[in-house]
Design an enzyme around this catalytic site. Structure first.
Site, PDB file in Angstrom:
ATOM      1  N   ASP A  36      74.081 118.664  57.211  1.00  0.00           N
ATOM      2  CA  ASP A  36      74.905 119.748  58.072  1.00  0.00           C
ATOM      3  C   ASP A  36      74.819 119.594  59.612  1.00  0.00           C
ATOM      4  OD1 ASP A  36      72.285 120.506  58.152  1.00  0.00           O
ATOM      5  OD2 ASP A  36      72.586 122.575  57.917  1.00  0.00           O
ATOM      6  N   HIS A 240      76.736  92.582  71.692  1.00  0.00           N
ATOM      7  CA  HIS A 240      76.926  94.157  71.698  1.00  0.00           C
ATOM      8  C   HIS A 240      75.660  94.573  71.190  1.00  0.00           C
ATOM      9  CE1 HIS A 240      81.651  94.690  72.088  1.00  0.00           C
ATOM     10  NE2 HIS A 240      80.893  94.405  73.260  1.00  0.00           N
ATOM     11  N   ASP A 257      73.779  96.850  79.776  1.00  0.00           N
ATOM     12  CA  ASP A 257      75.404  97.257  79.834  1.00  0.00           C
ATOM     13  C   ASP A 257      75.347  98.757  79.689  1.00  0.00           C
ATOM     14  OD1 ASP A 257      77.956  97.623  79.540  1.00  0.00           O
ATOM     15  OD2 ASP A 257      78.398  95.837  78.357  1.00  0.00           O
ATOM     16  N   ASP A 268      81.772 101.326  83.059  1.00  0.00           N
ATOM     17  CA  ASP A 268      81.209 100.351  82.303  1.00  0.00           C
ATOM     18  C   ASP A 268      80.657  99.340  83.178  1.00  0.00           C
ATOM     19  OD1 ASP A 268      81.000  98.398  80.217  1.00  0.00           O
ATOM     20  OD2 ASP A 268      82.840  97.834  79.786  1.00  0.00           O
ATOM     21  N   HIS A 347      83.871  85.735  75.723  1.00  0.00           N
ATOM     22  CA  HIS A 347      84.807  86.772  75.456  1.00  0.00           C
ATOM     23  C   HIS A 347      85.730  86.836  76.882  1.00  0.00           C
ATOM     24  CE1 HIS A 347      82.302  88.655  78.727  1.00  0.00           C
ATOM     25  NE2 HIS A 347      81.374  88.365  78.014  1.00  0.00           N
ATOM     26  N   HIS A 351      88.720  94.499  80.758  1.00  0.00           N
ATOM     27  CA  HIS A 351      89.638  95.261  79.748  1.00  0.00           C
ATOM     28  C   HIS A 351      90.121  96.588  80.920  1.00  0.00           C
ATOM     29  CE1 HIS A 351      86.051  97.650  79.078  1.00  0.00           C
ATOM     30  NE2 HIS A 351      85.359  96.578  79.245  1.00  0.00           N
ATOM     31  N   HIS A 358      87.180 100.845  76.204  1.00  0.00           N
ATOM     32  CA  HIS A 358      88.311  99.732  76.166  1.00  0.00           C
ATOM     33  C   HIS A 358      89.711 100.536  76.209  1.00  0.00           C
ATOM     34  CE1 HIS A 358      85.072  97.099  74.112  1.00  0.00           C
ATOM     35  NE2 HIS A 358      84.815  97.215  75.373  1.00  0.00           N
ATOM     36  N   GLU A 381      84.126  91.399  83.845  1.00  0.00           N
ATOM     37  CA  GLU A 381      82.744  91.270  83.606  1.00  0.00           C
ATOM     38  C   GLU A 381      82.541  89.722  82.960  1.00  0.00           C
ATOM     39  OE1 GLU A 381      82.268  93.347  79.705  1.00  0.00           O
ATOM     40  OE2 GLU A 381      83.940  94.102  80.113  1.00  0.00           O
ATOM     41  N   TYR A 385      76.175  82.865  78.124  1.00  0.00           N
ATOM     42  CA  TYR A 385      75.158  83.256  77.206  1.00  0.00           C
ATOM     43  C   TYR A 385      74.629  81.950  76.607  1.00  0.00           C
ATOM     44  CZ  TYR A 385      77.879  87.581  77.982  1.00  0.00           C
ATOM     45  OH  TYR A 385      78.498  88.461  78.540  1.00  0.00           O
ATOM     46  N   ARG A 403      75.556  88.633  82.089  1.00  0.00           N
ATOM     47  CA  ARG A 403      76.785  89.368  82.296  1.00  0.00           C
ATOM     48  C   ARG A 403      76.808  90.044  83.732  1.00  0.00           C
ATOM     49  NH1 ARG A 403      77.796  90.760  77.604  1.00  0.00           N
ATOM     50  NH2 ARG A 403      77.250  93.169  77.420  1.00  0.00           N
ATOM     51  N   GLU A 405      78.963  93.038  85.396  1.00  0.00           N
ATOM     52  CA  GLU A 405      80.259  93.924  85.125  1.00  0.00           C
ATOM     53  C   GLU A 405      80.376  95.034  86.133  1.00  0.00           C
ATOM     54  OE1 GLU A 405      80.272  95.847  81.483  1.00  0.00           O
ATOM     55  OE2 GLU A 405      82.554  95.835  81.239  1.00  0.00           O
TER      56      GLU A 405
HETATM   57  N1  GLY Z   1      80.276  97.841  77.062  1.00  0.00           N
HETATM   58  C1  GLY Z   1      81.379  97.134  76.426  1.00  0.00           C
HETATM   59  C2  GLY Z   1      82.123  96.242  77.128  1.00  0.00           C
HETATM   60  O1  GLY Z   1      81.627  95.760  78.220  1.00  0.00           O
HETATM   61  O2  GLY Z   1      83.351  95.873  76.948  1.00  0.00           O
HETATM   62 MN    MN Z   2      80.077  96.740  79.333  1.00  0.00          MN
HETATM   63 MN    MN Z   3      83.448  96.132  79.429  1.00  0.00          MN
END
Ligand code: GLY
Ligand code: MN
Ligand code: MN
Length: 436
Positions: A36, A240, A257, A268, A347, A351, A358, A381, A385, A403, A405
């Site tokens: 619940d 991720h 991140d 982000d 990647h 975005h 996103h 970003e 890696y 990374r 970003e």
């Molecule tokens: N935190 C997810 C991305 O950077 O797209």
């Molecule tokens: Mn991110």
């Molecule tokens: Mn991002």
């Protein structure tokens, strides 16, 4: 955000849809976490964009040109007992007074009232496929009205995707939205700086995450926009990673991140820095490549440029860096063309960012990458890696994942980077030296 902001959006949407249409937008459902206990409620982004109303069990209906009022909100009624247990409700009166609804009805009466509102309309604007149960109800209401044709009732015969219209509106941020997004980015930037200040070997990743969460909440953001990624060493190479449960080791890099959500708008931000505050020679080599790629990509964010240009700029810098490091071999042009960097940079460079991390909005129009326009917000970003599992990679690069970003607003003359946590090697080392 002020009520006029939401009213302006509804007006714009209704002008596009025109008389003869009905727009139906439910909010999201509540989700059980266990037995619940529910997850904290988060309204549907499209619903929130059009209403600012944050309570579950609500549906917005817009009917352009309806003489009794164009904005109808279905929501929970006031209920003293329920409110003592579970918290305040706006109720039907509050929906009108505080949220600008022309009419408000109990959510329980939706099935009874909605078919009548569909009568003699030409077009239904609704997003199919997001809430399966609700889709069935909309179809049921439509069938009900269609069956009344013999009684002279005209049923809507056009079904139009609402999300596309709303998402195009959401893609271009208003000054009020930009103010909120600036605040979200500023809160996150402060949190990243704090994380750098407390990080040292021997802490666990979750302790750094705790500092970030503390900083978000302390500054008034009650939720991250997505689960924070706090990964050191080998974990920095998992895009991720969210376990956040390993110990920080001297000599490792830490990738964070994390972005705060403010009034349903996301930030982000990613920063990567050495656990002990000092970049090793090899870490610095990789870091400088990613940073150069990020700056090159940001320089491509301006009106008139296309969506792919920042990514292409980042890929060019990263590929050249990998060539200089001796990880790639061959001609630069050819390596770029064949996307030879993909084992290490797998990647895209960004975005859209907005109410969803996103965010919505098309990236291509008529098969062409979209042109940047003022008011769009994108992340930039790039990363590299070097997982220990990457074939043929010399050991000295293993477990360096980086990374960087930032959140970037397209302006009329170029762009404005909304986030500003320490980013150069010097800025990071200076900050960490000052506290260690
Ligand atoms: N935190 C997810 C991305 O950077 O797209
Ligand atoms: Mn991110
Ligand atoms: Mn991002």
């Amino acid at each position: 955000m002020k009520q006029q902001e939401f009213a302006g959006r509804r007006k714009e949407l209704m002008e596009i849809a025109g008389n003869g249409s009905i727009i139906i937008q439910p909010s999201s459902q509540e989700h059980v976490r266990n037995r619940d206990v529910y997850y904290p409620y988060r309204p549907d982004s499209d619903f929130h964009f059009l209403t600012g109303f944050g309570e579950p069990l609500s549906v917005a209906v817009l009917i352009p040109g309806r003489p009794q009022g164009e904005f109808i909100l279905f929501c929970r009624e006031k209920d003293q007992d329920a409110e003592i247990w579970h918290g305040r409700r706006s109720g039907l009166e509050g929906a009108c007074t505080f949220y600008g609804a022309d009419d408000a009805f109990p959510i329980e009466d939706l099935d009874e009232i909605l078919p009548g509102l569909l009568e003699n309309k030409d077009r239904i604007y609704y997003t199919m496929g997001r809430y399966a149960d609700f889709d069935q109800r909309v179809i049921g209401w439509l069938n009900h009205v269609t069956e009344m044709a013999r009684a002279g009732v005209h049923a809507p015969d056009q079904f139009i995707s609402l999300s596309h219209l709303v998402h195009e509106m959401r893609l271009i941020k208003s000054p009020a939205e930009i103010r909120v997004m600036r605040r979200a980015a500023a809160i996150s930037s402060t949190a990243h700086s704090r994380a750098m200040k407390i990080t040292k070997p021997g802490l666990f990743e979750y302790q750094v995450e705790a500092e970030i969460m503390h900083s978000f909440m302390d500054q008034g953001s009650r939720s991250p926009a997505y689960p924070s990624i706090v990964g050191a060493g080998r974990n920095s190479c998992i895009l991720h990673y969210t376990e956040n449960n390993e110990k920080l080791k001297n000599g490792d890099m830490l990738l964070i991140d994390a972005g705060a959500e403010v009034e349903s708008y996301a930030s982000d931000i990613t920063r990567t820095f050495p656990v002990n505050g000092k970049f090793s020679r090899n870490q610095k080599i990789v870091y400088e490549i990613v940073l150069a790629a990020q700056l090159a990509a940001i320089a491509e964010v301006k009106p008139g440029n296309r969506w792919n240009q920042p990514h292409d700029a980042a890929v060019a810098v990263i590929t050249e860096g990998l060539l200089d490091m001796g990880i790639l071999k061959g001609s630069l042009q050819k390596l770029i063309q064949t996307e030879a960097c993909r084992p290490y940079y797998m990647h895209k460079t960004g975005h859209w960012l907005g109410m969803d991390v996103h965010d919505v909005g098309d990236y291509k129009i008529a098969d062409q990458w979209r042109v940047f326009e003022p008011g769009m917000v994108t992340t930039i970003e790039p990363g590299l890696y070097f997982s220990a599992f990457t074939k043929g990679l010399p050991k000295k690069w293993h477990n360096i994942g980086i990374r960087i970003e930032d959140d970037v607003l397209v302006t009329s003359s170029g762009c404005d980077v909304l986030s500003d946590a320490p980013k150069t090697v010097k800025e990071i080392e200076d900050l960490m030296r000052a506290v260690h």
